[in-house]
Design a protein around this motif. Structure first.
Motif, PDB file in Angstrom:
ATOM      1  N   GLY A 150      28.721  33.600  26.274  1.00  0.00           N
ATOM      2  CA  GLY A 150      28.884  35.000  26.599  1.00  0.00           C
ATOM      3  C   GLY A 150      29.588  35.281  27.913  1.00  0.00           C
ATOM      4  N   PHE A 151      30.095  34.248  28.577  1.00  0.00           N
ATOM      5  CA  PHE A 151      30.827  34.451  29.825  1.00  0.00           C
ATOM      6  C   PHE A 151      32.306  34.721  29.541  1.00  0.00           C
ATOM      7  CE2 PHE A 151      27.189  31.832  31.194  1.00  0.00           C
ATOM      8  CZ  PHE A 151      26.699  32.631  32.230  1.00  0.00           C
ATOM      9  N   VAL A 152      32.954  35.401  30.482  1.00  0.00           N
ATOM     10  CA  VAL A 152      34.377  35.703  30.337  1.00  0.00           C
ATOM     11  C   VAL A 152      35.159  34.392  30.316  1.00  0.00           C
ATOM     12  CG1 VAL A 152      36.362  36.864  31.369  1.00  0.00           C
ATOM     13  CG2 VAL A 152      34.090  37.898  31.538  1.00  0.00           C
ATOM     14  N   ALA A 153      36.085  34.264  29.366  1.00  0.00           N
ATOM     15  CA  ALA A 153      36.842  33.016  29.210  1.00  0.00           C
ATOM     16  C   ALA A 153      38.321  33.197  29.569  1.00  0.00           C
ATOM     17  CB  ALA A 153      36.690  32.484  27.790  1.00  0.00           C
ATOM     18  N   GLU A 154      39.089  33.761  28.657  1.00  0.00           N
ATOM     19  CA  GLU A 154      40.533  33.879  28.851  1.00  0.00           C
ATOM     20  C   GLU A 154      41.117  34.865  27.862  1.00  0.00           C
ATOM     21  OE1 GLU A 154      42.459  30.154  27.920  1.00  0.00           O
ATOM     22  OE2 GLU A 154      41.156  29.798  26.192  1.00  0.00           O
ATOM     23  N   GLY A 155      42.411  35.152  28.025  1.00  0.00           N
ATOM     24  CA  GLY A 155      43.145  35.957  27.067  1.00  0.00           C
ATOM     25  C   GLY A 155      43.771  35.053  26.021  1.00  0.00           C
ATOM     26  N   PRO A 156      44.527  35.603  25.074  1.00  0.00           N
ATOM     27  CA  PRO A 156      45.114  34.803  24.000  1.00  0.00           C
ATOM     28  C   PRO A 156      46.141  33.790  24.476  1.00  0.00           C
ATOM     29  CG  PRO A 156      45.956  37.042  23.937  1.00  0.00           C
ATOM     30  CD  PRO A 156      44.836  37.043  24.921  1.00  0.00           C
ATOM     31  N   ASN A 157      46.852  34.085  25.563  1.00  0.00           N
ATOM     32  CA  ASN A 157      47.784  33.104  26.141  1.00  0.00           C
ATOM     33  C   ASN A 157      47.973  33.346  27.637  1.00  0.00           C
ATOM     34  OD1 ASN A 157      49.261  35.466  25.815  1.00  0.00           O
ATOM     35  ND2 ASN A 157      51.161  34.406  25.307  1.00  0.00           N
ATOM     36  N   MET A 158      46.891  33.721  28.279  1.00  0.00           N
ATOM     37  CA  MET A 158      46.918  33.911  29.728  1.00  0.00           C
ATOM     38  C   MET A 158      45.506  33.815  30.283  1.00  0.00           C
ATOM     39  SD  MET A 158      46.803  36.939  27.963  1.00  0.00           S
ATOM     40  CE  MET A 158      48.480  37.561  27.800  1.00  0.00           C
ATOM     41  N   ASN A 159      45.405  33.509  31.560  1.00  0.00           N
ATOM     42  CA  ASN A 159      44.107  33.454  32.219  1.00  0.00           C
ATOM     43  C   ASN A 159      43.730  34.833  32.753  1.00  0.00           C
ATOM     44  OD1 ASN A 159      45.305  30.418  32.825  1.00  0.00           O
ATOM     45  ND2 ASN A 159      43.115  30.433  32.427  1.00  0.00           N
ATOM     46  N   VAL A 160      42.472  34.969  33.145  1.00  0.00           N
ATOM     47  CA  VAL A 160      41.945  36.226  33.658  1.00  0.00           C
ATOM     48  C   VAL A 160      41.462  36.014  35.087  1.00  0.00           C
ATOM     49  CG1 VAL A 160      40.348  38.139  33.219  1.00  0.00           C
ATOM     50  CG2 VAL A 160      41.135  36.717  31.327  1.00  0.00           C
ATOM     51  N   ALA A 161      41.654  36.992  35.946  1.00  0.00           N
ATOM     52  CA  ALA A 161      41.157  36.925  37.328  1.00  0.00           C
ATOM     53  C   ALA A 161      40.663  38.300  37.751  1.00  0.00           C
ATOM     54  CB  ALA A 161      42.245  36.435  38.273  1.00  0.00           C
ATOM     55  N   PHE A 162      39.775  38.303  38.731  1.00  0.00           N
ATOM     56  CA  PHE A 162      39.174  39.542  39.201  1.00  0.00           C
ATOM     57  C   PHE A 162      39.155  39.567  40.727  1.00  0.00           C
ATOM     58  CE2 PHE A 162      37.253  38.258  35.215  1.00  0.00           C
ATOM     59  CZ  PHE A 162      37.315  39.402  34.437  1.00  0.00           C
ATOM     60  N   VAL A 163      39.104  40.769  41.272  1.00  0.00           N
ATOM     61  CA  VAL A 163      38.828  40.961  42.688  1.00  0.00           C
ATOM     62  C   VAL A 163      37.500  41.695  42.767  1.00  0.00           C
ATOM     63  CG1 VAL A 163      39.569  41.990  44.864  1.00  0.00           C
ATOM     64  CG2 VAL A 163      41.278  41.043  43.294  1.00  0.00           C
ATOM     65  N   THR A 164      36.488  41.026  43.331  1.00  0.00           N
ATOM     66  CA  THR A 164      35.153  41.622  43.391  1.00  0.00           C
ATOM     67  C   THR A 164      35.085  42.705  44.469  1.00  0.00           C
ATOM     68  OG1 THR A 164      34.318  40.052  45.038  1.00  0.00           O
ATOM     69  CG2 THR A 164      34.216  39.383  42.715  1.00  0.00           C
ATOM     70  N   LYS A 165      33.976  43.423  44.501  1.00  0.00           N
ATOM     71  CA  LYS A 165      33.784  44.456  45.522  1.00  0.00           C
ATOM     72  C   LYS A 165      33.728  43.850  46.924  1.00  0.00           C
ATOM     73  CE  LYS A 165      31.436  47.703  42.431  1.00  0.00           C
ATOM     74  NZ  LYS A 165      32.631  48.573  42.321  1.00  0.00           N
ATOM     75  N   GLU A 166      33.435  42.548  46.972  1.00  0.00           N
ATOM     76  CA  GLU A 166      33.415  41.844  48.267  1.00  0.00           C
ATOM     77  C   GLU A 166      34.787  41.290  48.620  1.00  0.00           C
ATOM     78  OE1 GLU A 166      29.728  42.537  46.545  1.00  0.00           O
ATOM     79  OE2 GLU A 166      31.228  41.154  45.718  1.00  0.00           O
ATOM     80  N   LYS A 167      35.813  41.702  47.881  1.00  0.00           N
ATOM     81  CA  LYS A 167      37.201  41.283  48.108  1.00  0.00           C
ATOM     82  C   LYS A 167      37.386  39.777  47.895  1.00  0.00           C
ATOM     83  CE  LYS A 167      38.493  45.426  49.264  1.00  0.00           C
ATOM     84  NZ  LYS A 167      39.341  46.217  48.340  1.00  0.00           N
ATOM     85  N   GLU A 168      36.678  39.239  46.923  1.00  0.00           N
ATOM     86  CA  GLU A 168      36.793  37.828  46.587  1.00  0.00           C
ATOM     87  C   GLU A 168      37.608  37.690  45.306  1.00  0.00           C
ATOM     88  OE1 GLU A 168      33.621  34.206  46.890  1.00  0.00           O
ATOM     89  OE2 GLU A 168      33.066  35.877  45.587  1.00  0.00           O
ATOM     90  N   LEU A 169      38.573  36.763  45.311  1.00  0.00           N
ATOM     91  CA  LEU A 169      39.351  36.498  44.097  1.00  0.00           C
ATOM     92  C   LEU A 169      38.534  35.553  43.227  1.00  0.00           C
ATOM     93  CD1 LEU A 169      42.012  36.857  42.514  1.00  0.00           C
ATOM     94  CD2 LEU A 169      42.893  34.852  43.736  1.00  0.00           C
ATOM     95  N   LEU A 170      38.232  35.973  42.018  1.00  0.00           N
ATOM     96  CA  LEU A 170      37.328  35.237  41.132  1.00  0.00           C
ATOM     97  C   LEU A 170      38.000  34.947  39.799  1.00  0.00           C
ATOM     98  CD1 LEU A 170      34.469  34.202  40.322  1.00  0.00           C
ATOM     99  CD2 LEU A 170      33.920  36.584  39.701  1.00  0.00           C
ATOM    100  N   THR A 171      37.971  33.683  39.384  1.00  0.00           N
ATOM    101  CA  THR A 171      38.499  33.300  38.069  1.00  0.00           C
ATOM    102  C   THR A 171      37.456  32.475  37.334  1.00  0.00           C
ATOM    103  OG1 THR A 171      39.516  31.262  38.913  1.00  0.00           O
ATOM    104  CG2 THR A 171      40.875  33.242  38.908  1.00  0.00           C
ATOM    105  N   PRO A 172      37.430  32.564  35.984  1.00  0.00           N
ATOM    106  CA  PRO A 172      36.482  31.748  35.210  1.00  0.00           C
ATOM    107  C   PRO A 172      36.768  30.251  35.367  1.00  0.00           C
ATOM    108  CG  PRO A 172      37.307  33.572  33.888  1.00  0.00           C
ATOM    109  CD  PRO A 172      38.149  33.516  35.124  1.00  0.00           C
ATOM    110  N   GLU A 173      35.732  29.448  35.188  1.00  0.00           N
ATOM    111  CA  GLU A 173      35.872  27.991  35.254  1.00  0.00           C
ATOM    112  C   GLU A 173      36.795  27.502  34.141  1.00  0.00           C
ATOM    113  OE1 GLU A 173      31.459  26.840  37.034  1.00  0.00           O
ATOM    114  OE2 GLU A 173      31.756  26.950  34.852  1.00  0.00           O
TER     115      GLU A 173
END
Length: 402
Positions: A281-304
């Motif tokens: 149930g964790f965020v994985a990826e898109g169909p042919n691209m990776n996913v990344a986020f910027v948290t409220k703490e200004k941290e760049l976060l990507t799935p393992e």
């Protein structure tokens, strides 16, 4: 010569020819006598197995008068010519003229014919190649920017790792493959585009096992996309399709049916892409691209990357993002598990890959991400990767000798 597309159209579209043929008498063998002004080599047949020739094309003439088998479902007479090799190639070439594509194919290498061609009509793969009928192949892509191949070696390493996982022994050593890929780009004269290449178990037969494939095959093609880049914010949805098991998700194989269906699902919902969740149930990826986020703490976060494809572009972006930590735009960089709740609560979300580079996601499952606009971090990361493609170090830019 009729266009290749005519093979998929009923003969009603050749009404003049059909009318003339219907008026012709038959000879003693049951062949329809050709009208003197027939120039396309098109004939009308009744069902049967009698062979006949028109010019250089071989046709099968039907000798039984079973009306049902002489017509398509719409009741219109239908015929299929048997073509010589040169006729087939000519029809392929003419068929390409009937549709427009945003992509141009400038050169192709094939180890099957042992060389490079710049004629799109000759850019073919044998039907008995195990990659075609069994999906037994791997591939990868490197961008071409200003006459340089970007991250060729990084992609090539992943390519060969995927081949090992797929139990495909390359036909050449790594350095030979590398030289072939560079020469293929050189022959294309392309200075901005992409190089896509495949390793397959090779041609041989149509069996399930590749034991009948006498030699693995290497293919490569240079693609030039005529579309202008689009970096506007996009919408995504959560995919209803299950993600590939880790054993296959971490391998860049040609088995992309789940990826294609995931992309289609998104488009049907008015979105750009679907986001996969892993089996936990964790965020994985898109169909042919990776996913990344910027948290409220200004941290760049990507799935393992342990259960998804290890993206070369996202890894390079993570390295370049260190400069944003230095200047204070980011507080840190983290690769970790990401829940869907964390993702949707992020200040920024972005898709990262060789096809999109860095593109902001402004809406996920009809829920606004951040302020609903492209975020500053996504924009900064895209500028960093574009600068790296144009003026980065020799470790990521390989010059092409045109």
């Amino acid at each position: 010569m009729a266009s290749f597309s005519s093979l998929t159209r009923p003969l009603s579209e050749f009404s003049l020819i059909s009318q003339r043929l219907s008026d012709q008498s038959t000879n003693s063998l049951g062949f329809v006598n050709a009208p003197s002004d027939t120039t396309h080599g098109l004939w009308y047949f009744q069902p049967g197995i009698v062979k006949m020739r028109s010019k250089s094309s071989l046709y099968f003439k039907n000798s039984y008068k079973t009306e049902a088998s002489t017509k398509t479902n719409s009741g219109i007479p239908y015929e299929v010519p048997i073509l010589s090799c040169s006729e087939a190639i000519e029809r392929l070439s003419k068929n390409r003229e009937t549709y427009k594509s945003k992509e141009q194919f400038l050169s192709m290498y094939s180890s099957v014919f042992g060389g490079i061609t710049t004629d799109p009509s000759a850019m073919l793969i044998p039907m008995d190649d195990h990659m075609v009928h069994r999906g037994h192949g791997v591939f990868d892509t490197a961008a071409i920017m200003d006459g340089y191949l970007y991250e060729l070696d990084q992609h090539l390493d992943r390519f060969l790792k995927s081949a090992t996982m797929a139990k495909i022994k390359p036909p050449f050593e790594r350095e030979t493959i590398r030289k072939i890929l560079i020469q293929t780009v050189s022959a294309s004269k392309c200075r901005k585009g992409s190089l896509r290449y495949w390793l397959s178990a090779g041609p041989g037969d149509f069996q399930l096992s590749p034991s009948g494939c006498h030699q693995s095959a290497l293919y490569a093609i240079v693609i030039q996309n005529q579309s202008p880049p689009d970096y506007s914010g996009i919408k995504v949805v959560t995919s209803s399709l299950p993600i590939k098991p880790p054993q296959f998700a971490v391998m860049k194989s040609v088995n992309y049916l789940p990826n294609a269906l995931s992309k289609m699902e998104a488009e049907e919902k008015g979105a750009y892409a679907s986001i996969w969740l892993d089996f936990d149930g964790f965020v994985a990826e898109g169909p042919n691209m990776n996913v990344a986020f910027v948290t409220k703490e200004k941290e760049l976060l990507t799935p393992e990357f342990d259960k998804i494809l290890s993206g070369c572009t996202v890894k390079r972006v993570l390295a370049l993002a260190e400069s944003l930590v230095v200047n204070g735009m980011l507080t840190g960089i983290r690769v970790d598990k990401v829940t869907i709740e964390e993702g949707k609560a992020a200040e920024e979300m972005m898709l990262i890959g060789s096809g999109v580079l860095v593109r902001s996601v402004v809406e996920w499952d009809e829920q606004q991400i951040g302020d609903g606009k492209e975020g500053p971090v996504a924009q900064a990361l895209r500028n960093l990767i574009l600068d790296d493609m144009k003026s980065g170090p020799a470790s990521v830019r390989v010059p092409v000798p045109y």
